[in-house]
Structures are given as structure tokens and as C-alpha cells.
Design a protein around this motif. Structure first.
Motif, PDB file in Angstrom:
ATOM      1  N   ALA A 204       0.822  -1.213   0.000  1.00  0.00           N
ATOM      2  CA  ALA A 204       0.000   0.000   0.000  1.00  0.00           C
ATOM      3  C   ALA A 204       0.851   1.256   0.000  1.00  0.00           C
ATOM      4  CB  ALA A 204      -0.950  -0.019   1.198  1.00  0.00           C
ATOM      5  N   TYR A 205       1.858   1.325   0.893  1.00  0.00           N
ATOM      6  CA  TYR A 205       2.601   2.590   0.946  1.00  0.00           C
ATOM      7  C   TYR A 205       3.537   2.765  -0.239  1.00  0.00           C
ATOM      8  CZ  TYR A 205       6.810   0.573   3.322  1.00  0.00           C
ATOM      9  OH  TYR A 205       7.942  -0.138   3.651  1.00  0.00           O
ATOM     10  N   ASN A 206       4.080   1.667  -0.784  1.00  0.00           N
ATOM     11  CA  ASN A 206       4.894   1.828  -1.996  1.00  0.00           C
ATOM     12  C   ASN A 206       4.057   2.397  -3.135  1.00  0.00           C
ATOM     13  OD1 ASN A 206       7.674   0.934  -1.594  1.00  0.00           O
ATOM     14  ND2 ASN A 206       6.798  -1.056  -1.069  1.00  0.00           N
ATOM     15  N   HIS A 207       2.804   1.983  -3.220  1.00  0.00           N
ATOM     16  CA  HIS A 207       1.920   2.478  -4.265  1.00  0.00           C
ATOM     17  C   HIS A 207       1.487   3.912  -3.984  1.00  0.00           C
ATOM     18  CE1 HIS A 207      -2.288   3.132  -5.711  1.00  0.00           C
ATOM     19  NE2 HIS A 207      -1.740   2.756  -6.855  1.00  0.00           N
ATOM     20  N   HIS A 208       0.951   4.168  -2.781  1.00  0.00           N
ATOM     21  CA  HIS A 208       0.342   5.486  -2.586  1.00  0.00           C
ATOM     22  C   HIS A 208       1.355   6.597  -2.347  1.00  0.00           C
ATOM     23  CE1 HIS A 208       0.844   5.389   1.769  1.00  0.00           C
ATOM     24  NE2 HIS A 208      -0.026   4.427   1.943  1.00  0.00           N
ATOM     25  N   ASP A 209       2.566   6.269  -1.896  1.00  0.00           N
ATOM     26  CA  ASP A 209       3.567   7.331  -1.770  1.00  0.00           C
ATOM     27  C   ASP A 209       3.987   7.843  -3.146  1.00  0.00           C
ATOM     28  OD1 ASP A 209       3.370   7.123   0.925  1.00  0.00           O
ATOM     29  OD2 ASP A 209       5.419   6.433   1.282  1.00  0.00           O
ATOM     30  N   LEU A 210       4.050   6.943  -4.120  1.00  0.00           N
ATOM     31  CA  LEU A 210       4.317   7.393  -5.491  1.00  0.00           C
ATOM     32  C   LEU A 210       3.179   8.285  -5.988  1.00  0.00           C
ATOM     33  CD1 LEU A 210       5.629   4.042  -6.998  1.00  0.00           C
ATOM     34  CD2 LEU A 210       6.953   6.171  -6.823  1.00  0.00           C
ATOM     35  N   HIS A 211       1.958   7.873  -5.715  1.00  0.00           N
ATOM     36  CA  HIS A 211       0.795   8.641  -6.162  1.00  0.00           C
ATOM     37  C   HIS A 211       0.746  10.008  -5.485  1.00  0.00           C
ATOM     38  CE1 HIS A 211      -3.536   9.651  -6.619  1.00  0.00           C
ATOM     39  NE2 HIS A 211      -3.380   9.041  -7.778  1.00  0.00           N
ATOM     40  N   ASP A 212       0.940  10.040  -4.160  1.00  0.00           N
ATOM     41  CA  ASP A 212       0.908  11.310  -3.432  1.00  0.00           C
ATOM     42  C   ASP A 212       2.074  12.210  -3.828  1.00  0.00           C
ATOM     43  OD1 ASP A 212      -1.379  10.521  -2.170  1.00  0.00           O
ATOM     44  OD2 ASP A 212      -0.477  10.205  -0.203  1.00  0.00           O
ATOM     45  N   GLY A 213       3.230  11.594  -4.066  1.00  0.00           N
ATOM     46  CA  GLY A 213       4.384  12.391  -4.480  1.00  0.00           C
ATOM     47  C   GLY A 213       4.165  13.063  -5.826  1.00  0.00           C
ATOM     48  N   LEU A 214       3.554  12.333  -6.768  1.00  0.00           N
ATOM     49  CA  LEU A 214       3.237  12.925  -8.064  1.00  0.00           C
ATOM     50  C   LEU A 214       2.229  14.064  -7.913  1.00  0.00           C
ATOM     51  CD1 LEU A 214       2.964   9.685 -10.229  1.00  0.00           C
ATOM     52  CD2 LEU A 214       4.609  11.537 -10.593  1.00  0.00           C
ATOM     53  N   ARG A 215       1.180  13.826  -7.122  1.00  0.00           N
ATOM     54  CA  ARG A 215       0.150  14.847  -6.958  1.00  0.00           C
ATOM     55  C   ARG A 215       0.690  16.084  -6.242  1.00  0.00           C
ATOM     56  NH1 ARG A 215      -5.073  15.439  -7.728  1.00  0.00           N
ATOM     57  NH2 ARG A 215      -5.327  13.340  -8.530  1.00  0.00           N
ATOM     58  N   SER A 216       1.652  15.879  -5.344  1.00  0.00           N
ATOM     59  CA  SER A 216       2.213  17.017  -4.595  1.00  0.00           C
ATOM     60  C   SER A 216       3.106  17.892  -5.461  1.00  0.00           C
ATOM     61  CB  SER A 216       3.024  16.504  -3.407  1.00  0.00           C
ATOM     62  OG  SER A 216       4.240  15.907  -3.843  1.00  0.00           O
ATOM     63  N   GLY A 217       3.587  17.339  -6.580  1.00  0.00           N
ATOM     64  CA  GLY A 217       4.509  18.087  -7.425  1.00  0.00           C
ATOM     65  C   GLY A 217       5.956  17.985  -6.990  1.00  0.00           C
ATOM     66  N   LEU A 218       6.253  17.127  -6.012  1.00  0.00           N
ATOM     67  CA  LEU A 218       7.633  16.965  -5.573  1.00  0.00           C
ATOM     68  C   LEU A 218       8.479  16.272  -6.635  1.00  0.00           C
ATOM     69  CD1 LEU A 218       7.113  15.989  -1.827  1.00  0.00           C
ATOM     70  CD2 LEU A 218       7.930  18.169  -2.747  1.00  0.00           C
ATOM     71  N   PHE A 219       7.839  15.496  -7.500  1.00  0.00           N
ATOM     72  CA  PHE A 219       8.502  14.924  -8.667  1.00  0.00           C
ATOM     73  C   PHE A 219       7.444  14.696  -9.733  1.00  0.00           C
ATOM     74  CE2 PHE A 219       7.825  11.532  -5.516  1.00  0.00           C
ATOM     75  CZ  PHE A 219       6.962  10.687  -6.199  1.00  0.00           C
ATOM     76  N   THR A 220       7.893  14.407 -10.947  1.00  0.00           N
ATOM     77  CA  THR A 220       6.984  14.199 -12.073  1.00  0.00           C
ATOM     78  C   THR A 220       7.128  12.779 -12.605  1.00  0.00           C
ATOM     79  OG1 THR A 220       8.588  14.860 -13.761  1.00  0.00           O
ATOM     80  CG2 THR A 220       7.301  16.626 -12.710  1.00  0.00           C
ATOM     81  N   ALA A 221       6.214  12.404 -13.473  1.00  0.00           N
ATOM     82  CA  ALA A 221       6.295  11.081 -14.087  1.00  0.00           C
ATOM     83  C   ALA A 221       7.607  10.922 -14.852  1.00  0.00           C
ATOM     84  CB  ALA A 221       5.101  10.862 -15.012  1.00  0.00           C
TER      85      ALA A 221
END
Length: 388
Positions: A204-221
Motif C-alpha cells: 500500500a505505501y509503496n503504491h500510494h507514496d508514489l501517487h501522493d508524491g506525483l500529486r504534490s509536485g515533488l517529482f513528475t512522471a
């Protein structure tokens, strides 16, 4: 697809029972009952306003709507745990109960809050969120007439204590206290169901940390394309669905990563179970290694992804700024209430003032502060005059 019950699954009829004897339910197994008690607990409701990485603040609608909280994370972990447990013929209710309880002990402000409270409690026996979860379900939930806590079954308590593996001494004081009441066999591995809950947490956290990080703008795809597992997932999406909008493209790639992790765990577990041929849940506990885990190749890929997240998300400048701010808040709240328990509500104040020594008082204050939500901790910090 759910498999028929395996011989190494925990069986309700073989449960070691509860510390305080209760009549069996006529329509729920022991672990269905535990699951329901956890969901209806005060601590579970508070997870709604406790965060993972980003601090929830009043009026921050963007974060409130989109970033994970401890509650949404817990629900995701429980869903993954039921899926994996069902595929392996394990008891899905026990796996779900452990998953639902695994984060009950987290304080406000995520791991930053845990680090801050661990430092503040160092002179008084320390702080550990897993041990605090046990304290909540055995002592701090005070709603039932016949006992403190939720009076959960032994297997659920074992899973909360050991889902990440055996716990070597010296134990956190809260864990030692629970273990003194009922031996949780801390030197052994937990049931396969508890191991499933632990791996489900990782998924769960490996998946959602990537998702939250993308949404936060801290990194991009684009920043993720060179990472293992992730780059190939995006390439597959681009091949099958060219021209997708960025948010759909990210979602499609991340859900493939999610599926890969779950499939890997199930495949490895089946291999390990076939090799060890356990005939009972006790056989699982007696093994020298866990049976529920990622494959070595996937684990190595996930380590590389976690390293990326650590540098680009968990230690990103905006997150570090928040870490400093909330650490400073707890460094005000905890000492103030320790020195003057009158700052706490009446029931907590009385318990702190009647504590036999400063260590016992500190543990009462810890129980109160660790139970705070992010927004309540911020409000208390402001009430103490530090926010003005």
C-alpha cells in the motif's frame, strides 16, 4: 479467487481466546468480532485526521481531498491483506483485523511525530507506534463495562505485536506491559495472516507514496522513467493506451505496479509454503523465516524506488520544513503538559497527578499526546500560546 482454508491457516476454533473471558458470538468468528471492535474504536476514527507524510491543516482542502491519511492507508492495507490471504487459503478475517489495527498507535504528524515523541520519551522508556497500538487496544480504549481496551483475541494481539517479525528484547515498555499480561511469544514469527498484513502495508505505501508524491509536485512522471518497475509500467501503458491524459496515464501505470507487487507476494508465498509444507499455524510460527514476502528481485527494485522516495519526497525541502515545524510543536506540547497536567482534560489530569513518579506521569502524557490528531495538536500548540 479465494482458496479453500489451508491447514496452516489460523482456525477460529483453535484461538487461544481473550484475556477476559466472553461468551462466543453466535454469528461472528473471534476475528470478525475483533475487526468490528477495531473499526468502532475511537482510535480508529482518529486516523481520519492523522497523516502519512504531509501534515493536514485546517482549511487545506487540496490535501484533505487527495493525500492519504492514516485512515485511507489503513483501509487500503486491509483490502490488500484480504486479497492475499484469500488467495493463499488463510483466514481473511484475522488478516484484516491485524491490518486495521496496525497503525492505531501512530501519533500526530506521521513518522515525524513518532521521532519527536521517541526523543521526548527517551528518559521514560521510549516510544514505539506498534507498542502504542497494543496499549490502545488493551488499555486506553475505555468503553466496555467489563474491561479496559477491546479485549481482542490472542492471535490479533500477536499479529499487532509481531507482524514485522520477532521482537528482540529490550522491549518498549508498553509492549513489555502487554506481554506480561499474556505471553505473545515475541521471539517467534507471527501467523501467516499477520505476515500478510505486514506485506500488505508495504504494498500500500509503496503504491500510494508514489501517487501522493506525483500529486504534490515533488517529482513528475518523467523523473520516474529510469526507475525499475515504474519505467516499464509507464511504457506498457503508453503502448496500450497512447495519448492518455497525464492523470489517467499515471493511474494506469501505478495500478500495474500495485498488481505486480500483489502477484509477486502470492507467487513467492505459494513457493515457500510448498517448500516448507507447514501443517498448522504453529508450524508457520516455528519457521526461522517468514513465508509471506516479496521475491528477492522485486525487493531489490523496491529498495531502489524507496531510495528515490526518501530523497525526493520524505526529505524534500518542503517536507523537511514541515518536519521541523511539527517537531517544534510537540517539543512545546509534551513538556508543558508533563510539567503542568492541569493543561489536560480532567480525566487525564487526574491520572497524571496521581501517577507515582515522573516516569509514570510522562507515560500518561504520552498516551494523551500520541492520541491527538494533526489538527488537534496544532490547536493545542496555539492554545499554549506558542502559535501566536
Amino acid at each position: 479467487m479465494t482458496q479453500a482454508p489451508a491447514p496452516y491457516a489460523c482456525q477460529p476454533a483453535e484461538s487461544l481466546g481473550r484475556l477476559h473471558a466472553e461468551e462466543l458470538s453466535t454469528f461472528r468468528s473471534p476475528w470478525q468480532r475483533d475487526r468490528d471492535r477495531i473499526i468502532h474504536s475511537s482510535a480508529f476514527r482518529r486516523l481520519k485526521h492523522k497523516t502519512q507524510v504531509f501534515v493536514e491543516q485546517e482549511g487545506d482542502a487540496y490535501r484533505g481531498d487527495y493525500f492519504r491519511t492514516r485512515l485511507t492507508h489503513t483501509i487500503e492495507v486491509a483490502q490488500v491483506a484480504r486479497t492475499i490471504a484469500g488467495a493463499l487459503g488463510l483466514n481473511t478475517d484475522l488478516a484484516e483485523a491485524v491490518a486495521l489495527a496496525h497503525d492505531l498507535g501512530h501519533p500526530p504528524f506521521g513518522h515525524t511525530g513518532e521521532d519527536a515523541l521517541a526523543a521526548l520519551m527517551a528518559p521514560y522508556g521510549g516510544f514505539d507506534h506498534n507498542a502504542q497500538a497494543l496499549r490502545i487496544v488493551t488499555k486506553l480504549e475505555r468503553h466496555y463495562a467489563g474491561f479496559d481496551g477491546l479485549n481482542l483475541a490472542w492471535e490479533t494481539l500477536e499479529g499487532i505485536a509481531k507482524h514485522n517479525g520477532p521482537v528482540a528484547p529490550p522491549w518498549p515498555w508498553a509492549l513489555a506491559q502487554v506481554n506480561a499480561d499474556w505471553d505473545l511469544r515475541l521471539s517467534t514469527h507471527a501467523s501467516a495472516e499477520a505476515q500478510v498484513a505486514a506485506v500488505a502495508d508495504d504494498v500500500a505505501y509503496n503504491h500510494h507514496d508514489l501517487h501522493d508524491g506525483l500529486r504534490s509536485g515533488l517529482f513528475t512522471a518523467a523523473d520516474l522513467m529510469e526507475l525499475p518497475l515504474i519505467g516499464p509500467a509507464f511504457a506498457q501503458v503508453d503502448r496500450l493506451h497512447p495519448g492518455l491524459a497525464p492523470s489517467r496515464r499515471e493511474h494506469e501505470a501505478l495500478r500495474r505496479i500495485f498488481g505486480t507487487m500483489v502477484e509477486d507476494v502470492i507467487a513467492i508465498a505459494r513457493t515457500r509454503l510448498a517448500e516448507t509444507a507447514p501443517r498448522s499455524a504453529e508450524d508457520i510460527r516455528a519457521l526461522a523465516h517468514p513465508v509471506i514476502r516479496f521475491s528477492e528481485p522485486l525487493f531489490a527494485e523496491l529498495k531502489e524506488i524507496r531510495h528515490f522516495l526518501f530523497t525526493r519526497m520524505y526529505r524534500a525541502p518542503p517536507v523537511m520544513e514541515e518536519r521541523a515545524q511539527v517537531t517544534a510543536m510537540l517539543n512545546v506540547i509534551f513538556p508543558a503538559m508533563l510539567d503542568d497536567p492541569h493543561l489536560m482534560p480532567e480525566d487525564w489530569r487526574i491520572e497524571a497527578l496521581t501517577a507515582p513518579d515522573r516516569t509514570a506521569r510522562a507515560r500518561v502524557v504520552l498516551d494523551y499526546v500520541a492520541g491527538m490528531t494533526d489538527r488537534f495538536a496544532i490547536a493545542e500548540w496555539q492554545r499554549l500560546g506558542a502559535g501566536g
